[in-house]
Scaffold this motif. Structure first.
Motif, mmCIF file in Angstrom:
data_model
loop_
_atom_site.group_PDB
_atom_site.id
_atom_site.type_symbol
_atom_site.label_atom_id
_atom_site.label_comp_id
_atom_site.label_asym_id
_atom_site.label_seq_id
_atom_site.Cartn_x
_atom_site.Cartn_y
_atom_site.Cartn_z
ATOM 1 N N ALA A 143 6.796 -9.175 1.861
ATOM 2 C CA ALA A 143 7.232 -9.191 3.313
ATOM 3 C C ALA A 143 6.977 -7.841 3.738
ATOM 4 O O ALA A 143 7.000 -7.804 5.107
ATOM 5 C CB ALA A 143 8.585 -9.995 3.510
ATOM 6 N N ARG A 144 7.835 -6.883 3.442
ATOM 7 C CA ARG A 144 7.955 -5.514 3.724
ATOM 8 C C ARG A 144 6.590 -5.094 4.106
ATOM 9 O O ARG A 144 6.246 -4.182 4.869
ATOM 10 C CB ARG A 144 8.760 -4.600 2.852
ATOM 11 C CG ARG A 144 10.241 -4.844 2.943
ATOM 12 C CD ARG A 144 11.060 -4.155 1.915
ATOM 13 N NE ARG A 144 10.913 -2.713 2.120
ATOM 14 C CZ ARG A 144 11.360 -1.914 1.283
ATOM 15 N NH1 ARG A 144 12.210 -2.311 0.348
ATOM 16 N NH2 ARG A 144 10.970 -0.703 1.283
ATOM 17 N N PHE A 145 5.567 -5.182 2.987
ATOM 18 C CA PHE A 145 4.326 -4.784 3.036
ATOM 19 C C PHE A 145 3.409 -5.328 4.104
ATOM 20 O O PHE A 145 2.779 -4.511 4.891
ATOM 21 C CB PHE A 145 3.465 -5.107 1.543
ATOM 22 C CG PHE A 145 2.253 -4.462 1.479
ATOM 23 C CD1 PHE A 145 1.781 -3.184 1.430
ATOM 24 C CD2 PHE A 145 1.161 -5.709 1.602
ATOM 25 C CE1 PHE A 145 0.574 -2.834 1.337
ATOM 26 C CE2 PHE A 145 -0.282 -5.186 1.688
ATOM 27 C CZ PHE A 145 -0.502 -3.626 1.439
ATOM 28 N N VAL A 146 3.757 -6.584 4.509
ATOM 29 C CA VAL A 146 3.034 -7.437 5.416
ATOM 30 C C VAL A 146 3.494 -6.774 6.822
ATOM 31 O O VAL A 146 2.644 -6.521 7.760
ATOM 32 C CB VAL A 146 3.279 -9.050 5.534
ATOM 33 C CG1 VAL A 146 2.646 -9.314 6.923
ATOM 34 C CG2 VAL A 146 2.340 -9.430 4.094
ATOM 35 N N ILE A 147 4.767 -6.553 7.067
ATOM 36 C CA ILE A 147 5.461 -6.235 8.146
ATOM 37 C C ILE A 147 4.915 -4.841 8.251
ATOM 38 O O ILE A 147 4.522 -4.307 9.542
ATOM 39 C CB ILE A 147 6.896 -6.204 8.315
ATOM 40 C CG1 ILE A 147 7.391 -7.690 8.024
ATOM 41 C CG2 ILE A 147 7.586 -5.393 9.225
ATOM 42 C CD1 ILE A 147 8.839 -7.659 7.812
ATOM 43 N N GLY A 148 4.834 -3.929 7.382
ATOM 44 C CA GLY A 148 4.202 -2.471 7.434
ATOM 45 C C GLY A 148 2.997 -2.623 7.947
ATOM 46 O O GLY A 148 2.342 -1.583 8.774
ATOM 47 N N LEU A 149 1.983 -3.402 7.351
ATOM 48 C CA LEU A 149 0.677 -3.511 7.823
ATOM 49 C C LEU A 149 0.342 -3.796 9.392
ATOM 50 O O LEU A 149 -0.112 -3.225 10.027
ATOM 51 C CB LEU A 149 0.108 -4.621 6.973
ATOM 52 C CG LEU A 149 -0.409 -3.798 5.478
ATOM 53 C CD1 LEU A 149 -1.265 -4.998 4.923
ATOM 54 C CD2 LEU A 149 -1.300 -2.876 5.624
ATOM 55 N N LEU A 150 1.421 -4.953 9.817
ATOM 56 C CA LEU A 150 1.300 -5.244 11.261
ATOM 57 C C LEU A 150 1.625 -4.108 12.066
ATOM 58 O O LEU A 150 1.088 -3.948 13.148
ATOM 59 C CB LEU A 150 2.470 -6.253 11.408
ATOM 60 C CG LEU A 150 1.866 -7.672 10.755
ATOM 61 C CD1 LEU A 150 2.926 -8.782 10.958
ATOM 62 C CD2 LEU A 150 0.541 -8.014 11.466
ATOM 63 N N ILE A 151 2.939 -3.409 11.667
ATOM 64 C CA ILE A 151 3.251 -2.133 12.559
ATOM 65 C C ILE A 151 2.244 -1.078 12.695
ATOM 66 O O ILE A 151 1.821 -0.611 13.584
ATOM 67 C CB ILE A 151 4.675 -1.609 11.942
ATOM 68 C CG1 ILE A 151 5.650 -2.528 12.108
ATOM 69 C CG2 ILE A 151 4.836 -0.078 12.817
ATOM 70 C CD1 ILE A 151 7.073 -2.208 11.698
#
Length: 105
Positions: free
Chosen positions: A6-14
């Motif tokens: 989840a942190r990885f996906v959020i980081g990619l979105l940001i």
């Protein structure tokens, strides 16, 4: 493991939002460092600032975890030592009981 994903996906979105924002802002800007002025596209300034922020975050986040790991390691070693002593005592008690049973037979 799910929290890491989840942190990885959020980081990619940001990161995607920042890249889109940077691409939309290509006008040249003047940056003053006090002793000199530099004129460069805003996209370069945004990307460089993002990279510097990521480097600073990485450096600061790694420094605390090593100390925590050492404390955890010391605690784990103490617990392991206590567990070993406890097991040794249990084995010694069991051997004494076994010896006592053999002598009474």
């Amino acid at each position: 493991m799910k929290s890491k994903q989840a942190r990885f996906v959020i980081g990619l979105l940001i990161a995607l939002v920042v890249v889109i924002f940077a691409i939309l802002n290509v006008d040249p800007v003047t940056i003053s460092f006090g002793f000199t002025r530099i004129k460069l596209p805003l996209i370069v300034l945004i990307i460089v600032t993002l990279l510097l922020g990521a480097i600073i975050t990485m450096l600061l986040s790694n420094s605390g975890s090593k100390k925590d790991d050492k404390k955890l390691s010391r605690t784990a070693q103490k617990q392991f030592s206590n567990l070993k002593v406890s097991n040794d005592n249990q084995i010694a008690d069991a051997l004494k009981e076994n010896e006592g049973k053999k002598q009474t037979k």
